[in-house]
Design a protein around this motif. Structure first.
Motif, PDB file in Angstrom:
ATOM      1  N   ASP A 199       0.805  -1.220   0.000  1.00  0.00           N
ATOM      2  CA  ASP A 199       0.000   0.000   0.000  1.00  0.00           C
ATOM      3  C   ASP A 199       0.840   1.272   0.000  1.00  0.00           C
ATOM      4  O   ASP A 199       0.295   2.381  -0.053  1.00  0.00           O
ATOM      5  CB  ASP A 199      -0.979   0.011   1.172  1.00  0.00           C
ATOM      6  CG  ASP A 199      -0.286  -0.107   2.528  1.00  0.00           C
ATOM      7  OD1 ASP A 199       0.955   0.038   2.582  1.00  0.00           O
ATOM      8  OD2 ASP A 199      -0.985  -0.349   3.531  1.00  0.00           O
ATOM      9  N   GLY A 200       2.170   1.153   0.060  1.00  0.00           N
ATOM     10  CA  GLY A 200       3.044   2.306  -0.053  1.00  0.00           C
ATOM     11  C   GLY A 200       3.077   3.206   1.167  1.00  0.00           C
ATOM     12  O   GLY A 200       3.478   4.375   1.051  1.00  0.00           O
ATOM     13  N   ASP A 201       2.719   2.681   2.338  1.00  0.00           N
ATOM     14  CA  ASP A 201       2.711   3.512   3.544  1.00  0.00           C
ATOM     15  C   ASP A 201       4.027   3.460   4.312  1.00  0.00           C
ATOM     16  O   ASP A 201       4.131   4.012   5.404  1.00  0.00           O
ATOM     17  CB  ASP A 201       1.565   3.112   4.467  1.00  0.00           C
ATOM     18  CG  ASP A 201       1.752   1.717   5.087  1.00  0.00           C
ATOM     19  OD1 ASP A 201       2.693   0.991   4.662  1.00  0.00           O
ATOM     20  OD2 ASP A 201       0.961   1.358   5.977  1.00  0.00           O
ATOM     21  N   GLY A 202       5.042   2.809   3.720  1.00  0.00           N
ATOM     22  CA  GLY A 202       6.338   2.711   4.385  1.00  0.00           C
ATOM     23  C   GLY A 202       6.462   1.543   5.331  1.00  0.00           C
ATOM     24  O   GLY A 202       7.509   1.374   5.974  1.00  0.00           O
ATOM     25  N   ARG A 217       4.813   3.193  -8.621  1.00  0.00           N
ATOM     26  CA  ARG A 217       5.480   2.016  -8.074  1.00  0.00           C
ATOM     27  C   ARG A 217       4.683   0.775  -8.443  1.00  0.00           C
ATOM     28  O   ARG A 217       3.586   0.883  -9.002  1.00  0.00           O
ATOM     29  CB  ARG A 217       5.632   2.126  -6.543  1.00  0.00           C
ATOM     30  CG  ARG A 217       4.322   2.372  -5.837  1.00  0.00           C
ATOM     31  CD  ARG A 217       4.512   2.770  -4.383  1.00  0.00           C
ATOM     32  NE  ARG A 217       5.194   1.743  -3.621  1.00  0.00           N
ATOM     33  CZ  ARG A 217       4.563   0.711  -3.048  1.00  0.00           C
ATOM     34  NH1 ARG A 217       3.257   0.569  -3.179  1.00  0.00           N
ATOM     35  NH2 ARG A 217       5.231  -0.171  -2.355  1.00  0.00           N
ATOM     36  N   ALA A 218       5.245  -0.383  -8.146  1.00  0.00           N
ATOM     37  CA  ALA A 218       4.589  -1.643  -8.490  1.00  0.00           C
ATOM     38  C   ALA A 218       3.470  -1.939  -7.494  1.00  0.00           C
ATOM     39  O   ALA A 218       3.735  -2.283  -6.335  1.00  0.00           O
ATOM     40  CB  ALA A 218       5.605  -2.778  -8.497  1.00  0.00           C
ATOM     41  N   THR A 219       2.224  -1.810  -7.939  1.00  0.00           N
ATOM     42  CA  THR A 219       1.081  -2.108  -7.083  1.00  0.00           C
ATOM     43  C   THR A 219       0.193  -3.202  -7.658  1.00  0.00           C
ATOM     44  O   THR A 219      -0.790  -3.594  -7.022  1.00  0.00           O
ATOM     45  CB  THR A 219       0.224  -0.854  -6.848  1.00  0.00           C
ATOM     46  OG1 THR A 219      -0.191  -0.318  -8.108  1.00  0.00           O
ATOM     47  CG2 THR A 219       1.016   0.202  -6.092  1.00  0.00           C
ATOM     48  N   ASP A 220       0.489  -3.671  -8.868  1.00  0.00           N
ATOM     49  CA  ASP A 220      -0.251  -4.780  -9.454  1.00  0.00           C
ATOM     50  C   ASP A 220       0.410  -6.094  -9.034  1.00  0.00           C
ATOM     51  O   ASP A 220       1.572  -6.125  -8.625  1.00  0.00           O
ATOM     52  CB  ASP A 220      -0.277  -4.652 -10.974  1.00  0.00           C
ATOM     53  CG  ASP A 220      -0.811  -3.302 -11.426  1.00  0.00           C
ATOM     54  OD1 ASP A 220      -1.898  -2.926 -10.964  1.00  0.00           O
ATOM     55  OD2 ASP A 220      -0.119  -2.623 -12.209  1.00  0.00           O
ATOM     56  N   VAL A 221      -0.340  -7.182  -9.147  1.00  0.00           N
ATOM     57  CA  VAL A 221       0.170  -8.465  -8.685  1.00  0.00           C
ATOM     58  C   VAL A 221      -0.147  -9.541  -9.723  1.00  0.00           C
ATOM     59  O   VAL A 221      -1.215  -9.533 -10.344  1.00  0.00           O
ATOM     60  CB  VAL A 221      -0.424  -8.822  -7.296  1.00  0.00           C
ATOM     61  CG1 VAL A 221      -1.931  -9.008  -7.364  1.00  0.00           C
ATOM     62  CG2 VAL A 221       0.246 -10.056  -6.708  1.00  0.00           C
TER      63      VAL A 221
END
Length: 423
Positions: A101-104, A150-154
């Protein structure tokens, strides 16, 4: 977990000949499995160990139990059903560490029967459960198919026949069955070939566009692609346009290895051996370009070779071990050159095949016929890649601190890469 799970470790030796483990982490006996990945799950600046087991039914397998542990062996959390599943190291297990989710903060993402599941990395609490095809549980790969930042697909898949792509919301983007008319690879490989910010996907013998359509098929001259599937596919060199790219590729069943460009054209091919997993790096300082280390599998125990190729397809070194299936590269001596770590022999070899270090482990843990896994990454927090080995029956992991290697720029991130694979 009891306090006796923390094993006292002697101080590591400062010589290159024998390396004692920096940490030994006994894995939870109920939930752990043969699959191991590592990363900082709770933002404490230290790596945690994630181990998973799986249920297998006629080569269809799904993740059944997962455990996360700190380096002192204590539990962070457990997930799943420990009464089912196995520890055998036979294939990738669909369990990865990634900040989806890109929240670190890292999540643990896995495929169990009929579901893609996202777990809170720090607590193991289930964040999301996405319905997926029942058998699409072979592995997980994160990719950027949508042109996001960024890569968010799977990507998920069956063992050999079909791949699905989903976005982060769980919406199916596409599926490809027998891509290009061939079996899939063990792990799809995302790579942006044309610089448009979206990944293409090497699905097996077919390179797919970001929308799942076939971009090209691998074109070989010596290798019979009707036999088997792609075992491993690795980037050797990138470029500004596809014909400048170079990839190394191994062919299971067809017994071959090839170097191809970004349009799928073969530049050289070597046949006659069951080449399996590939590592690419600067292994031999005196040889121009990069080198390719590849093991030869399906050999009798005691005859497990690793061959080192140059970029022109010439074999420069042949290293024989008991079993060479799992190996990795890292700079162990601090000269900026990669050495070859072979898991089963607990050995670090230079380009000439000289054994320059032995990773210490009890002799009882060297069981003939039992595979050992090797991982590299920063496990000690100093930005230098270290080595992790699993031990007999997957009951513990041994971490060996890299005392002499150079810190890369940028420094190595904590743990293993997002799309870790056995292949």
């Amino acid at each position: 977990m009891s306090a006796d799970s923390v094993v006292p470790v002697p101080k590591e030796r400062e010589d290159l000949a024998t390396v004692e483990p920096w940490r030994i982490v006994r894995l939870d006996p109920d939930y752990s499995g043969a699959w191991v990945v590592a990363g900082d799950l709770d933002k404490d600046g230290a790596v945690e160990i994630v181990s998973a087991r799986n249920v297998d039914n006629n080569d269809v397998h799904y993740t059944s139990a997962v455990v996360a542990q700190r380096l002192d062996g204590t539990l962070l959390w457990r997930w799943g059903d420990p009464r089912i599943g196995r520890k055998k190291l036979h294939h990738d297990v669909a369990c990865q560490i990634y900040d989806w989710d890109g929240d670190g903060r890292n999540e643990v993402v896995l495929c169990t029967e009929g579901f893609l599941i996202e777990l809170n990395g720090a607590t193991g609490i289930e964040k999301r459960r996405i319905h997926i095809p029942k058998d699409a549980t072979d592995c997980i790969v994160f990719a950027n198919l949508s042109g996001s930042a960024r890569a968010t697909d799977v990507l998920i898949k069956t063992r050999y026949t079909q791949i699905w792509a989903f976005d982060r919301s769980g919406k199916q983007l596409w599926t490809a069955r027998n891509p290009g008319g061939f079996l899939t690879a063990h792990q799809p490989v995302p790579i942006d070939l044309d610089g448009d910010g979206r990944d293409e996907v090497m699905a097996g013998y077919a390179m797919l566009n970001p929308d799942g359509t076939v971009r090209w098929l691998t074109k070989t001259t010596k290798i019979d692609q009707a036999r088997g599937h792609c075992d491993c596919f690795r980037l050797v060199r990138s470029g500004h346009k596809p014909d400048q790219f170079r990839f190394a590729m191994t062919f299971c069943g067809a017994n071959g290895i090839a170097l191809i460009d970004g349009n799928g054209h073969s530049l050289w091919e070597v046949t006659g051996e069951h080449f399996e997993s590939i590592d690419v790096g600067k292994i031999c300082p005196e040889i121009p370009g990069l080198q390719i280390a590849v093991d030869i599998d399906h050999r009798p125990w005691g005859a497990g070779p690793v061959w080192v190729f140059d970029e022109n397809g010439n074999v420069r070194t042949k290293i024989n071990t008991d079993y060479a299936r799992h190996h990795a590269l890292l700079d162990w001596t601090g000269d900026g050159i990669h050495e070859i770590v072979v898991a089963q022999s607990r050995a670090i070899f230079d380009c000439t095949g000289k054994r320059i270090a032995t990773l210490a482990m009890d002799a009882a843990d060297d069981a003939a016929g039992e595979e050992r896994l090797v991982l590299t990454g920063d496990f000690t927090g100093d930005g230098v890649p270290d080595v992790l080995l699993t031990k007999r029956s997957m009951s513990a992991v041994h971490i060996y601190k890299n005392l002499h290697g150079q810190k890369p720029s940028p420094p190595a991130p904590l743990g293993t890469e997002a799309n870790f694979t056995l292949y």
